[in-house]
Enzyme design. Structure first.
Site, mmCIF file in Angstrom:
data_model
loop_
_atom_site.group_PDB
_atom_site.id
_atom_site.type_symbol
_atom_site.label_atom_id
_atom_site.label_comp_id
_atom_site.label_asym_id
_atom_site.label_seq_id
_atom_site.Cartn_x
_atom_site.Cartn_y
_atom_site.Cartn_z
ATOM 1 N N ASP A 14 -10.567 6.117 4.909
ATOM 2 C CA ASP A 14 -11.606 5.541 4.061
ATOM 3 C C ASP A 14 -13.050 5.938 4.381
ATOM 4 O OD1 ASP A 14 -9.264 4.248 3.408
ATOM 5 O OD2 ASP A 14 -10.096 2.242 3.485
ATOM 6 N N TRP A 45 0.866 -1.189 0.000
ATOM 7 C CA TRP A 45 0.000 0.000 0.000
ATOM 8 C C TRP A 45 0.890 1.222 0.000
ATOM 9 C CZ3 TRP A 45 -2.992 -4.111 0.879
ATOM 10 C CH2 TRP A 45 -4.362 -3.989 0.634
ATOM 11 N N ASN A 46 0.466 2.231 -0.743
ATOM 12 C CA ASN A 46 1.280 3.408 -1.015
ATOM 13 C C ASN A 46 1.793 4.101 0.261
ATOM 14 O OD1 ASN A 46 1.963 6.099 -1.695
ATOM 15 N ND2 ASN A 46 0.822 5.977 -3.598
ATOM 16 N N TRP A 47 0.899 4.685 1.043
ATOM 17 C CA TRP A 47 1.446 5.482 2.149
ATOM 18 C C TRP A 47 1.965 4.606 3.277
ATOM 19 C CZ3 TRP A 47 -1.890 9.049 5.753
ATOM 20 C CH2 TRP A 47 -3.098 8.472 6.089
ATOM 21 N N GLU A 55 -3.273 -1.366 14.503
ATOM 22 C CA GLU A 55 -3.522 -0.379 13.445
ATOM 23 C C GLU A 55 -4.102 0.917 14.027
ATOM 24 O OE1 GLU A 55 -6.295 -2.000 10.654
ATOM 25 O OE2 GLU A 55 -5.985 -0.424 9.167
ATOM 26 N N ARG A 113 -14.875 -2.161 11.152
ATOM 27 C CA ARG A 113 -14.637 -1.916 9.729
ATOM 28 C C ARG A 113 -15.794 -1.126 9.111
ATOM 29 N NH1 ARG A 113 -10.017 -2.302 7.258
ATOM 30 N NH2 ARG A 113 -11.158 -2.740 5.351
ATOM 31 N N GLN A 133 -3.077 7.641 -3.239
ATOM 32 C CA GLN A 133 -3.175 7.720 -1.780
ATOM 33 C C GLN A 133 -2.329 8.895 -1.282
ATOM 34 O OE1 GLN A 133 -2.192 4.039 0.296
ATOM 35 N NE2 GLN A 133 -4.204 3.957 1.247
ATOM 36 N N GLY A 139 -7.065 7.727 2.268
ATOM 37 C CA GLY A 139 -6.434 6.948 3.334
ATOM 38 C C GLY A 139 -7.304 6.910 4.578
ATOM 39 N N TYR A 188 -13.110 1.997 12.433
ATOM 40 C CA TYR A 188 -12.166 2.502 11.448
ATOM 41 C C TYR A 188 -11.982 4.028 11.592
ATOM 42 C CZ TYR A 188 -9.436 0.950 7.377
ATOM 43 O OH TYR A 188 -8.414 0.599 6.520
ATOM 44 N N TRP A 189 -12.274 4.840 10.599
ATOM 45 C CA TRP A 189 -11.903 6.266 10.691
ATOM 46 C C TRP A 189 -12.986 7.142 11.291
ATOM 47 C CZ3 TRP A 189 -6.996 7.944 9.809
ATOM 48 C CH2 TRP A 189 -6.136 7.037 9.185
HETATM 49 C C1 DGY Z 1 -9.111 -1.391 2.475
HETATM 50 O O1 DGY Z 1 -9.221 -2.361 1.727
HETATM 51 O O2 DGY Z 1 -9.667 -1.272 3.561
HETATM 52 C C2 DGY Z 1 -8.198 -0.343 2.101
HETATM 53 O O3 DGY Z 1 -8.132 0.666 3.068
HETATM 54 C C3 DGY Z 1 -8.468 0.213 0.773
HETATM 55 O O4 DGY Z 1 -7.298 0.883 0.463
#
Ligand code: DGY
Length: 421
Positions: A162, A37-39, A386, A195, A105, A160, A342-343
């Site tokens: 999400d 994953w990029n970042w 995480e 999630r 990202q 990022g 999550y976020w």
């Molecule tokens: C995911 O699959 O949850 C990722 O965050 C998508 O980049």
């Protein structure tokens, strides 16, 4: 991995990076995120720089080896097929080898390359090779995504962050009813309550299908795609990254004028994402002009770009004081606050590390030390997860997480004293 029980935290962090290393690139965590994953990868590079500098640069080289011809650096690089992740390469249908996703990202590469360069006296040649590639990526953001001023994202995953409430208004306009049946894999690795929900996933897929059906045609996606929002988070990250790329360019004796132009244009666009009704930087639906009306980590990343304001600072202190472990990804006083999902509420050590870079630059050393202490408490007591519940520290999401280990080594674990058993 060795028997982790007897290792110090620093040794554990190194062991996590090494065990997530797949040879030239690092997965965020095995199982949940089995690709590059990029970042995440750029944070991994920063972590490697504390004990293996060439490996740090290798990580960045591998990432930029998958840069598209137009300068875009994709958010996932599917080095080897893994049925444990959805949506995989067959869904994105990007005809490259290795296959990639079709979106980008947060561009933290210039900022962390500058940090790594400061740690590595032999790094100038390595960064010289990367400079034109990072610059091409910044040009892509400037030309493809900043036409209205602040950075526009075409999919929540690009941010990022999400499923943060910032995107709710944009997502409400996405029709996810026609995506058919599919099998998520993330909830097989992590508790579903931590999630994004099924309706989110339906819409994530609808946006993905739109891009795929255009053959990943940027102009078409930006002009007519189902989702287009200004992201304060990436706007501030890119702004800081421009400044860092200018600095790197100067060290290399490169002409940095074009980057200065991008930085000035981006900075002058910030009033467009200032929501005076709430006294904060805010995400904005670029199709309708509507603000999201939410305060969260996107706004606080303004610290990274030297762009705090007294009103925003008042929010920051209120929000931080409302939890035990700052800085939550979303306002704990808001109805939508969800401390483990999550976020939508949790504290993300990796975002803290970015905010800390800004606090240090602003000379706010006490705030920086508090943030470092709280982050270190989360990780030292509960593990390299995480993200965490900001009120009771419940560890959430994936374990043995690369970027949490990386920021332990580079920032959070600095000055941390292990307690004897
Ligand atoms: C995911 O699959 O949850 C990722 O965050 C998508 O980049």
């Amino acid at each position: 991995m060795n028997d982790m029980k007897y290792l110090t935290l620093n040794e554990k962090a190194v062991a996590i990076l090494q065990s997530n290393d797949r040879g030239g690139y690092t997965v965020p965590t095995s199982g949940l995120y089995p690709y590059q994953w990029n970042w995440d990868s750029v944070f991994a590079a920063w972590g490697f720089a504390t004990f293996d500098k060439p490996r740090a640069w290798d990580e960045l080289d591998t990432l930029f080896a998958s840069q598209w011809d137009d300068g875009m650096v994709p958010h996932i690089i599917f080095h080897q097929d893994d049925p444990g992740y959805f949506p995989g390469p067959d869904m994105w249908q990007v005809n490259r080898n290795p296959a990639t996703s079709g979106i980008s990202q947060p561009p933290v590469a210039a900022t962390l390359a500058r940090e790594i360069l400061a740690m590595d006296p032999d790094g100038l040649d390595r960064v010289r090779a990367l400079f034109p590639k990072i610059k091409a990526w910044h040009r892509w953001w400037a030309e493809q995504r900043c036409s209205q001023g602040p950075v526009a994202i075409t999919h929540p995953w690009e941010s990022g962050r999400d499923n943060c409430p910032d995107w709710d208004i944009g997502m409400a306009n996405v029709d996810g009813s026609n995506v058919g049946d599919y099998q998520r894999r993330d909830t097989g690795h992590v508790d579903a309550s931590m999630r994004p929900g099924k309706e989110d996933y339906d819409r994530y897929l609808a946006i993905l299908y739109f891009g795929r059906d255009t053959g990943w045609n940027q102009s078409e996606i930006v002009a007519n795609g189902p989702f287009l929002m200004a992201d304060p988070g990436i706007t501030f990250i890119l702004l800081r990254a421009h400044v860092d790329l200018i600095e790197i360019g100067r060290q290399l004796g490169e002409d940095v004028q074009e980057i200065e132009t991008w930085a000035a244009a981006l900075r002058s666009s910030l009033p467009m994402i200032w929501n005076a009704d709430i006294g904060a930087y805010d995400a904005r639906d670029l199709r309708t002009g509507t603000f999201s009306g939410n305060i969260g980590s996107g706004a606080f990343l303004s610290l990274l770009a030297d762009e705090s304001t007294p009103e925003l600072d008042t929010h920051l202190q209120r929000i931080w004081d409302a939890v035990a472990y700052g800085i939550p990804s979303f306002d704990p006083d808001a109805v939508l606050f969800d401390p483990r999902r999550y976020w939508r509420g949790p504290t993300w050590p990796v975002v803290n590390s970015l905010i800390a870079l800004g606090l240090r630059r602003a000379g706010r050393f006490e705030d920086e030390a508090r943030l470092r202490r709280e982050t270190a408490q989360l990780i030292s007591k509960h593990g390299f997860f995480e993200y965490f519940d900001p009120k009771d520290a419940t560890p959430c999401g994936g374990n043995d997480f690369t970027w949490t280990a990386a920021i332990w080594l580079t920032w959070a674990g600095r000055d941390f004293q292990e307690e004897a058993d």
